[in-house]
Design a protein around this motif. Sequence first.
Motif, PDB file in Angstrom:
ATOM      1  N   VAL A  15       0.774  -1.072   0.092  1.00 19.94           N
ATOM      2  CA  VAL A  15       0.044   0.129   0.001  1.00 19.94           C
ATOM      3  C   VAL A  15       0.834   1.198  -0.008  1.00 19.94           C
ATOM      4  O   VAL A  15       2.000   1.388   0.761  1.00 19.94           O
ATOM      5  CB  VAL A  15      -0.886  -0.211   1.140  1.00 19.94           C
ATOM      6  CG1 VAL A  15      -1.686   1.264   1.055  1.00 19.94           C
ATOM      7  CG2 VAL A  15      -1.717  -1.340   1.344  1.00 19.94           C
ATOM      8  N   GLY A  34      -7.869   8.624  -1.267  1.00 10.30           N
ATOM      9  CA  GLY A  34      -7.750   7.291  -1.457  1.00 10.30           C
ATOM     10  C   GLY A  34      -6.284   6.843  -1.168  1.00 10.30           C
ATOM     11  O   GLY A  34      -5.638   7.285  -0.367  1.00 10.30           O
ATOM     12  N   LEU A  35      -6.077   5.474  -1.778  1.00  9.29           N
ATOM     13  CA  LEU A  35      -4.669   5.170  -1.575  1.00  9.29           C
ATOM     14  C   LEU A  35      -4.386   4.521  -2.836  1.00  9.29           C
ATOM     15  O   LEU A  35      -5.101   4.556  -3.889  1.00  9.29           O
ATOM     16  CB  LEU A  35      -4.565   4.144  -0.393  1.00  9.29           C
ATOM     17  CG  LEU A  35      -5.760   3.132  -0.349  1.00  9.29           C
ATOM     18  CD1 LEU A  35      -5.637   2.001  -1.411  1.00  9.29           C
ATOM     19  CD2 LEU A  35      -5.878   2.508   1.027  1.00  9.29           C
ATOM     20  N   LEU A 133     -13.245   9.343   5.659  1.00 12.42           N
ATOM     21  CA  LEU A 133     -12.439   8.103   5.451  1.00 12.42           C
ATOM     22  C   LEU A 133     -11.872   7.744   6.732  1.00 12.42           C
ATOM     23  O   LEU A 133     -11.240   8.846   7.321  1.00 12.42           O
ATOM     24  CB  LEU A 133     -11.625   8.474   4.359  1.00 12.42           C
ATOM     25  CG  LEU A 133     -11.906   8.262   2.849  1.00 12.42           C
ATOM     26  CD1 LEU A 133     -13.310   8.778   2.395  1.00 12.42           C
ATOM     27  CD2 LEU A 133     -10.696   8.266   1.801  1.00 12.42           C
ATOM     28  N   ALA A 136      -5.886   4.725   6.447  1.00 13.11           N
ATOM     29  CA  ALA A 136      -5.721   3.516   5.419  1.00 13.11           C
ATOM     30  C   ALA A 136      -4.803   2.580   5.956  1.00 13.11           C
ATOM     31  O   ALA A 136      -3.704   2.841   6.808  1.00 13.11           O
ATOM     32  CB  ALA A 136      -5.081   4.044   4.084  1.00 13.11           C
ATOM     33  N   SER A 138      -1.549   0.069   5.800  1.00 16.37           N
ATOM     34  CA  SER A 138      -0.023   0.257   5.263  1.00 16.37           C
ATOM     35  C   SER A 138       0.806  -1.062   5.249  1.00 16.37           C
ATOM     36  O   SER A 138       0.220  -2.031   5.689  1.00 16.37           O
ATOM     37  CB  SER A 138       0.822   1.177   6.269  1.00 16.37           C
ATOM     38  OG  SER A 138       0.853   0.724   7.724  1.00 16.37           O
ATOM     39  N   LEU A 148      -8.793  -2.578   4.274  1.00 19.74           N
ATOM     40  CA  LEU A 148      -7.736  -1.423   3.483  1.00 19.74           C
ATOM     41  C   LEU A 148      -8.258  -0.209   4.097  1.00 19.74           C
ATOM     42  O   LEU A 148      -7.303   0.690   4.666  1.00 19.74           O
ATOM     43  CB  LEU A 148      -7.917  -1.424   1.972  1.00 19.74           C
ATOM     44  CG  LEU A 148      -7.259  -1.778   1.049  1.00 19.74           C
ATOM     45  CD1 LEU A 148      -7.593  -1.406  -0.141  1.00 19.74           C
ATOM     46  CD2 LEU A 148      -5.658  -1.688   1.361  1.00 19.74           C
ATOM     47  N   LEU A 149      -9.509   0.074   4.255  1.00 20.71           N
ATOM     48  CA  LEU A 149      -9.891   1.358   4.435  1.00 20.71           C
ATOM     49  C   LEU A 149     -11.536   1.309   4.861  1.00 20.71           C
ATOM     50  O   LEU A 149     -12.182   0.619   4.373  1.00 20.71           O
ATOM     51  CB  LEU A 149      -9.779   2.227   3.147  1.00 20.71           C
ATOM     52  CG  LEU A 149     -10.131   3.666   3.370  1.00 20.71           C
ATOM     53  CD1 LEU A 149      -9.235   4.353   4.117  1.00 20.71           C
ATOM     54  CD2 LEU A 149     -10.237   4.317   1.824  1.00 20.71           C
TER      55      LEU A 149
END
Length: 836
Positions: A15, A34-35, A133, A136, A138, A148-149
């Motif tokens: 990530v 986001g990511l 959000l 996230a 990592s 993830l999120l």
Amino acid sequence: MTATVTLRAPLSGKVLPLSQVPDPVFAGGMMGQGLAIEPLSSTLLAPCDGVISQLSSTGHAVALRAANGAELLLHIGIDTVKLGGQGFAPRVQAGDRVSCGQPLVDIDIDSVAQRAPSLITVLVVTNSDDMQLGAAASGMVQAGSSALLDISASGTAAEGDSVAGGVSHNGQAVVAHEGGLHARPAALLQHTARRFTSRIEIGFGGKHASARSVVAIMGLGVGEGDTVSVHAFGADAEAALAAMLAAVQTRSEAGHAAAAVPQTTLAARSDGKLGGVCAAPGLAVGTLLLLAEQDRAVPERGAGVEAELTALHGALAQVRRDIEADIALAGQRGARAEGEIFGAHLALLDDPELTLAAERFIVDGRSAAHAYRSAIRVQSEVLLGLGNALLAERVADLKDLERRVLDVLLGSDNSAPQLPAQAIVVADDLTPSQLTRLPRAQVAGLVLARGGATNHVAILARALGIPALVACGPAALQLPAGAEAVLDAGEGWLDAQPDAANLALARQQIAGHEARRQALREQSAGRALTRDGVHIEVAANVVNAAETRDAVLHGADGVGLLRTEFLFTERTDAPSSEEQRAACQAVLDALEDRPAIIRTLDAGGDKDVPYLPLPAEDNPALGLRGIRTSLAVPEVLDAQLTALLQLKPLSRLRILLPMVTDVADLLLVRQRIEVLAAQLGLSERPQLGVMIEVPSAALLAAQLAEHADFLSIGTNDLTQYTLAMDRCHPALAARQDALHPAVLRLIALTVHGARQHGRWVGVCGALASDPLATAALVGLGVTELSVSPALVPEIKDRVRQLDAAACQELALTLQAQRSAAEVRALLTAAANVAAH
Ligand code: PEP
Ligand code: MG
């Protein structure tokens, strides 16, 4: 509705934060938060349950709407649209309902890796402004299983009513704005975009910019005549697209005075003079004064992220107030070009991209000052690198913001530099606010190493009447400070070593111009009578006693408009009645035996007085404004009327009410004056007049004149409301012409109505200061003109050259024209005939 959705990894791999994605559109967060994942697996999986809202025809990008309204975009690799679908095998279609972990696209990892710049796959929440959000994940994640999120609906986006809504509308348009999408057109597009909830992007040359960001739009480097694409995603996408395409295609002028830029080519000179480009014509003799760039120490490290973010936002808020005050002052002086330029600065200051960039630097540990300076410099580099001269000139505007923000953060000596009596100011470059802070009376001329004839400093120099030479190159900075020089900006040169004969010749020419001005000034003290004996009172628009003294020196017959807003702005509470009395008495005293028209507070609309307890307005120009505001806050009106009623002598005072709609407003104020005057034991009453600023007042002028002592026409607002064009709208500035025949007809109606009750009519809007308009106004029967103090001599001179009877004939013809341009053409022709 599911409030929180946990996304599972769509691919196995590492990530990364979005900022590490090698594509500025994603890295800058323009598509949303986001990511990214550096993939190790070869099938893209659905990160949650949802509906496929879009699938690109090339299979490299999939959009999915989650149950809580989150709009997800999964973009495989960078620049993979160019692969034309090779390497991607979609396993779903738009409209399919999918469950978490379901395969969406098979990827031929080897093939894509060989042909695309990067395999990094992006997951962004395109409506992240409306969602919350979580943090996230990592490190390494496993496709289909690693969390993830977390994304929560913030409450504004309901199912089936999402902000992005999955609706996408795309279009193209040719940019009609003169000079392309530079600061002011970009600010205009931003203004349009803010009316919609949809995410709107402008695409050009393979790059995309958020339409909410002025700097991002400028960063596209779009020129006049270029075709841009516009993409709108969201619930109101269709309307947003139509509005944006119209905004792109609606021409705005590059600069107020740009059309009047004198054309001088910069050729190498062999006569020892310094050559440059004329930005404002004129001749000057003066002492060279070199303004060195202030080299300030900016600490790189900050005192902690929270503290620096607070400092940054505090400084931005302060600078916003400063710029707003500059705009208000410019408006009061009728300095339209200056107001527009600072308006564009405000749009830049509000730019989310700039602020975001500075915030990112702060998060990296920098001080607020260092972060903001870095953000400005990165953006300046982008503009300079575009190869577009007009956009490169906007760097000076960014520099102006940098200077203002750093002044607040680091403190600075904001006092104007010490100048000799007649200075030719030489600098590498000047920002608009630096120029407006120089003491005007001491600036004989301006010479800049950089700059261009269309940048904002040049526009201001022309507006201020300062001869200016720009783009002179580094040699300008080698000029001998303190030397006596001759500047002929119109001819494009500065002579730093004039011989005695040339110096004498230049002085003689300047003296000739000055003698004419002086002659006008001397005659200015007398009454202005037309050739056939009609007396026109020429008064001045002022904001305080100092300007009043200046007006008297210029021969003003009185004050035709004192805008009292200056007493109310730039403070946190209303001024006391005594404070107002003292300030207004100072104006009356400065006039000796002349009269003063003092207007009650004109708050609201374009004149904000934040501490007044008034509701927010959806439509400020049509809301509580002028006398309506005062009647809504009776204690403020009473304090002001009490102050005015205590002025001495009342025989020289004329009270004026702004934004009157009909006679009801006037009668209410008259009643208050009666009550307060009785309380003060007064036997005398001042005259009371109304402003004619809206069509209803012009149409009902006879009714108003029955109860008013005089009428004064505010052509700035009367034009705005007659033409239904916002007076602050940059794209409409060129069409905001008070010489429009519709406005002239309303002036004629006003005079007609006033005469039925034997009242006189004046004009205090900016039209009165336009010498071309004098014949029209005299012809329409106006008998008082209130103008900028410095223009009193010229307007009196115009009046003396006119024949009122001939002007009456002319005014009838003018009212029959179809446009302001036709009216101007006729007035110009009439002035030329009179001159020969
Ligand atoms: C006008 O509207 O013409 C006027 C003189 O008032 P202001 O510009 O202050 O609104
Ligand atoms: Mg007005």
